[in-house]
Design a protein around this motif. Structure first.
Motif, PDB file in Angstrom:
ATOM      1  N   ALA A 212     -14.492  37.658   7.955  1.00  0.00           N
ATOM      2  CA  ALA A 212     -13.448  37.353   8.941  1.00  0.00           C
ATOM      3  C   ALA A 212     -12.152  36.939   8.255  1.00  0.00           C
ATOM      4  N   ILE A 213     -12.261  36.096   7.231  1.00  0.00           N
ATOM      5  CA  ILE A 213     -11.059  35.629   6.516  1.00  0.00           C
ATOM      6  C   ILE A 213     -10.351  36.797   5.842  1.00  0.00           C
ATOM      7  N   PHE A 214     -11.109  37.654   5.176  1.00  0.00           N
ATOM      8  CA  PHE A 214     -10.472  38.759   4.456  1.00  0.00           C
ATOM      9  C   PHE A 214      -9.951  39.833   5.409  1.00  0.00           C
ATOM     10  N   HIS A 215     -10.572  39.975   6.564  1.00  0.00           N
ATOM     11  CA  HIS A 215     -10.043  40.910   7.559  1.00  0.00           C
ATOM     12  C   HIS A 215      -8.690  40.427   8.070  1.00  0.00           C
ATOM     13  N   GLU A 216      -8.612  39.162   8.425  1.00  0.00           N
ATOM     14  CA  GLU A 216      -7.354  38.618   8.950  1.00  0.00           C
ATOM     15  C   GLU A 216      -6.305  38.447   7.855  1.00  0.00           C
ATOM     16  N   GLY A 217      -6.753  38.349   6.617  1.00  0.00           N
ATOM     17  CA  GLY A 217      -5.804  38.098   5.534  1.00  0.00           C
ATOM     18  C   GLY A 217      -5.249  39.331   4.866  1.00  0.00           C
ATOM     19  N   LYS A 218      -5.735  40.515   5.255  1.00  0.00           N
ATOM     20  CA  LYS A 218      -5.293  41.730   4.550  1.00  0.00           C
ATOM     21  C   LYS A 218      -3.795  41.960   4.681  1.00  0.00           C
ATOM     22  N   ASP A 219      -3.199  41.567   5.813  1.00  0.00           N
ATOM     23  CA  ASP A 219      -1.744  41.733   5.980  1.00  0.00           C
ATOM     24  C   ASP A 219      -0.946  40.758   5.129  1.00  0.00           C
ATOM     25  N   PHE A 220      -1.626  39.757   4.573  1.00  0.00           N
ATOM     26  CA  PHE A 220      -0.944  38.730   3.779  1.00  0.00           C
ATOM     27  C   PHE A 220      -1.258  38.860   2.295  1.00  0.00           C
ATOM     28  N   GLY A 221      -1.938  39.937   1.912  1.00  0.00           N
ATOM     29  CA  GLY A 221      -2.261  40.158   0.509  1.00  0.00           C
ATOM     30  C   GLY A 221      -3.307  39.217  -0.034  1.00  0.00           C
ATOM     31  N   ILE A 222      -4.237  38.790   0.820  1.00  0.00           N
ATOM     32  CA  ILE A 222      -5.257  37.831   0.411  1.00  0.00           C
ATOM     33  C   ILE A 222      -6.120  38.401  -0.712  1.00  0.00           C
ATOM     34  N   GLN A 223      -6.528  37.519  -1.628  1.00  0.00           N
ATOM     35  CA  GLN A 223      -7.375  37.925  -2.755  1.00  0.00           C
ATOM     36  C   GLN A 223      -8.443  36.863  -3.012  1.00  0.00           C
ATOM     37  N   PRO A 224      -9.602  37.263  -3.525  1.00  0.00           N
ATOM     38  CA  PRO A 224     -10.568  36.274  -4.018  1.00  0.00           C
ATOM     39  C   PRO A 224     -10.068  35.745  -5.356  1.00  0.00           C
ATOM     40  N   ILE A 225     -10.294  34.465  -5.598  1.00  0.00           N
ATOM     41  CA  ILE A 225      -9.767  33.816  -6.797  1.00  0.00           C
ATOM     42  C   ILE A 225     -10.920  33.138  -7.544  1.00  0.00           C
ATOM     43  N   GLY A 226     -10.910  33.264  -8.863  1.00  0.00           N
ATOM     44  CA  GLY A 226     -11.976  32.696  -9.679  1.00  0.00           C
ATOM     45  C   GLY A 226     -11.673  31.295 -10.183  1.00  0.00           C
ATOM     46  N   LEU A 227     -12.647  30.730 -10.882  1.00  0.00           N
ATOM     47  CA  LEU A 227     -12.510  29.366 -11.389  1.00  0.00           C
ATOM     48  C   LEU A 227     -11.483  29.258 -12.514  1.00  0.00           C
ATOM     49  N   GLY A 228     -11.160  30.367 -13.159  1.00  0.00           N
ATOM     50  CA  GLY A 228     -10.130  30.331 -14.194  1.00  0.00           C
ATOM     51  C   GLY A 228      -8.778  29.925 -13.633  1.00  0.00           C
ATOM     52  N   ALA A 229      -8.379  30.572 -12.544  1.00  0.00           N
ATOM     53  CA  ALA A 229      -7.104  30.228 -11.904  1.00  0.00           C
ATOM     54  C   ALA A 229      -7.186  28.875 -11.225  1.00  0.00           C
ATOM     55  N   ARG A 230      -8.359  28.506 -10.750  1.00  0.00           N
ATOM     56  CA  ARG A 230      -8.511  27.164 -10.165  1.00  0.00           C
ATOM     57  C   ARG A 230      -8.158  26.105 -11.200  1.00  0.00           C
ATOM     58  N   ASP A 231      -8.582  26.323 -12.445  1.00  0.00           N
ATOM     59  CA  ASP A 231      -8.281  25.377 -13.506  1.00  0.00           C
ATOM     60  C   ASP A 231      -6.801  25.394 -13.858  1.00  0.00           C
ATOM     61  N   SER A 232      -6.199  26.576 -13.955  1.00  0.00           N
ATOM     62  CA  SER A 232      -4.777  26.642 -14.316  1.00  0.00           C
ATOM     63  C   SER A 232      -3.904  26.051 -13.211  1.00  0.00           C
ATOM     64  N   LEU A 233      -4.284  26.267 -11.962  1.00  0.00           N
ATOM     65  CA  LEU A 233      -3.515  25.733 -10.836  1.00  0.00           C
ATOM     66  C   LEU A 233      -3.573  24.207 -10.803  1.00  0.00           C
ATOM     67  N   ARG A 234      -4.775  23.660 -10.998  1.00  0.00           N
ATOM     68  CA  ARG A 234      -4.888  22.187 -10.938  1.00  0.00           C
ATOM     69  C   ARG A 234      -4.166  21.546 -12.111  1.00  0.00           C
ATOM     70  N   LEU A 235      -4.215  22.199 -13.279  1.00  0.00           N
ATOM     71  CA  LEU A 235      -3.575  21.615 -14.452  1.00  0.00           C
ATOM     72  C   LEU A 235      -2.054  21.677 -14.330  1.00  0.00           C
ATOM     73  N   GLU A 236      -1.536  22.745 -13.743  1.00  0.00           N
ATOM     74  CA  GLU A 236      -0.097  22.842 -13.514  1.00  0.00           C
ATOM     75  C   GLU A 236       0.398  21.694 -12.637  1.00  0.00           C
ATOM     76  N   LYS A 237      -0.462  21.186 -11.742  1.00  0.00           N
ATOM     77  CA  LYS A 237      -0.105  20.071 -10.862  1.00  0.00           C
ATOM     78  C   LYS A 237      -0.588  18.724 -11.416  1.00  0.00           C
ATOM     79  N   TRP A 238      -1.123  18.724 -12.648  1.00  0.00           N
ATOM     80  CA  TRP A 238      -1.590  17.498 -13.309  1.00  0.00           C
ATOM     81  C   TRP A 238      -2.751  16.846 -12.572  1.00  0.00           C
ATOM     82  N   TYR A 239      -3.612  17.624 -11.935  1.00  0.00           N
ATOM     83  CA  TYR A 239      -4.802  17.076 -11.297  1.00  0.00           C
ATOM     84  C   TYR A 239      -5.910  16.925 -12.337  1.00  0.00           C
ATOM     85  N   CYS A 240      -6.582  15.782 -12.324  1.00  0.00           N
ATOM     86  CA  CYS A 240      -7.653  15.521 -13.287  1.00  0.00           C
ATOM     87  C   CYS A 240      -8.894  16.371 -12.999  1.00  0.00           C
TER      88      CYS A 240
END
Length: 358
Positions: A212-240
């Motif tokens: 359901a999420i990916f069906h509704e998100g196709k117009d917004f360019g939705i993508q599945p995201i892995g733990l690698g980017a989760r780490d880079s995103l949190r570190l960019e915001k200085w989250y421990c």
């Protein structure tokens, strides 16, 4: 290895898989840089079903949590969430967590995947030894979780629920119908700093909700995201990240978590006397954030040095920010070297690379 309700989906999508906290998890689908940018500018979906979930219920539930966490549970109102940590009785941190308050007698705790068993043993021990008589449940196997993050997350998710998502404040939640599934916990928290929501639901609804999420998100360019980017995103915001930037050997005050360590009247949490003394006397080391001034990547365990090359601390996390020339990191240094704009040095293969504390 353990799996989540989405493991087969990740594999079918060609994700690079790897063990994390005992689970077979997706590290990346395309590239970390592309996935990082997708979340920052659009919307991405993380499978975080490996996280742990505990229920704490009973007439002493609030008093119990007030005792075993450093933040002030009493300030919470129903429908609010709170970032918190378990002090370990020796000045360190058992884990950091998010607490969701349903009422003074009912709370939902979300803990780190790698610490589920450790946290569960700790919570049960404190409940028994303190005589609180709370009803505890390790419900980790009864919940799947998707984190839908990015500035367009609300546009996608609003199509799937009649709950007004814009009326769920930051660090608040609702239990509602989502994609026809009831109940789903819809939480406005997040670990990316890009906005978005977490969804908690029974694992058997995983495929339906994912589709359901990916069906509704196709117009917004939705993508599945892995733990690698989760780490880079949190570190960019200085989250421990527990196990790197905080652990059983680091105090909340050393880690810059004084804002969740409330020395208020009636908050008699574990380790309060120790941490009060530490606050009064000053910590010997501090977690700092820094930007390298020359090429290089600060990796976990690298020494942090002064201008003479003497070791003054150690890197806990570091990364080259995707789609950027900035190389950033976090680490503990002696307090005398921790001032903003101070230049410290990361020792990389015997070379000292200057870094500015920011």
């Amino acid at each position: 290895m353990k799996t989540t309700p989405f493991t087969d989906i990740h594999i079918a999508l060609g994700a690079k898989m790897h063990e994390f906290a005992g689970y077979n998890m997706p590290i990346q689908y395309s590239t970390i840089a592309a996935e990082h940018q997708c979340v920052r500018e659009g919307v991405g979906v993380f499978d975080v079903s490996h996280m742990g979930e505990f229920w704490v219920k009973g007439e002493n539930a609030e008093a119990f949590l007030q005792r075993i966490t450093t933040n002030d549970i009493r300030k919470m109102t129903a429908g609010k969430a709170q970032y918190n940590c378990f002090p370990n009785g020796h000045g360190g941190i058992v884990d950091d967590l998010i607490i969701y308050k349903y009422s003074t007698t009912k709370f939902f705790l979300v803990v780190n995947a790698a610490n589920i068993e450790k946290d569960w043993e700790w919570v049960c021990k404190q409940n028994a030894e303190g005589g609180f008589g709370c009803m505890l449940e390790n419900a980790s196997d009864r919940y799947a979780q998707l984190a839908v993050q990015g500035p367009k997350a609300i546009d996608v998710l609003q199509r799937l629920t009649d709950a007004s998502l814009k009326d769920i404040p930051y660090y608040a939640f609702r239990e509602w119908t989502f994609a026809g599934v009831q109940p789903v916990i819809i939480s406005n928290t997040g670990y990316t700093g890009a906005g978005g929501f977490e969804l908690y639901f029974a694992p058997e609804h995983g495929q339906l909700i994912w589709d359901a999420i990916f069906h509704e998100g196709k117009d917004f360019g939705i993508q599945p995201i892995g733990l690698g980017a989760r780490d880079s995103l949190r570190l960019e915001k200085w989250y421990c990240l527990y196990g790197h930037d905080i652990d059983d050997t680091t105090s909340p005050l050393e880690a810059g978590l004084g804002w969740i360590t409330k020395f208020v009247e009636g908050n008699d949490f574990i380790d309060r006397p120790f941490l009060e003394r530490q606050k009064a006397e000053g910590v010997q080391r501090k977690l700092v954030h820094f930007v390298l001034q020359e090429r290089g990547i600060a990796r976990n365990g690298y020494p942090l040095c002064d201008a003479q090359g003497e070791t003054i601390g150690q890197v806990t996390s570091g990364i080259m920010i995707p789609n950027s020339t900035d190389s950033i990191g976090m680490g503990y240094v002696q307090t005398a070297h921790s001032a903003k704009d101070n230049i410290i040095y990361v020792k990389i293969r015997e070379k000292l690379i200057p870094a500015k504390i920011c």
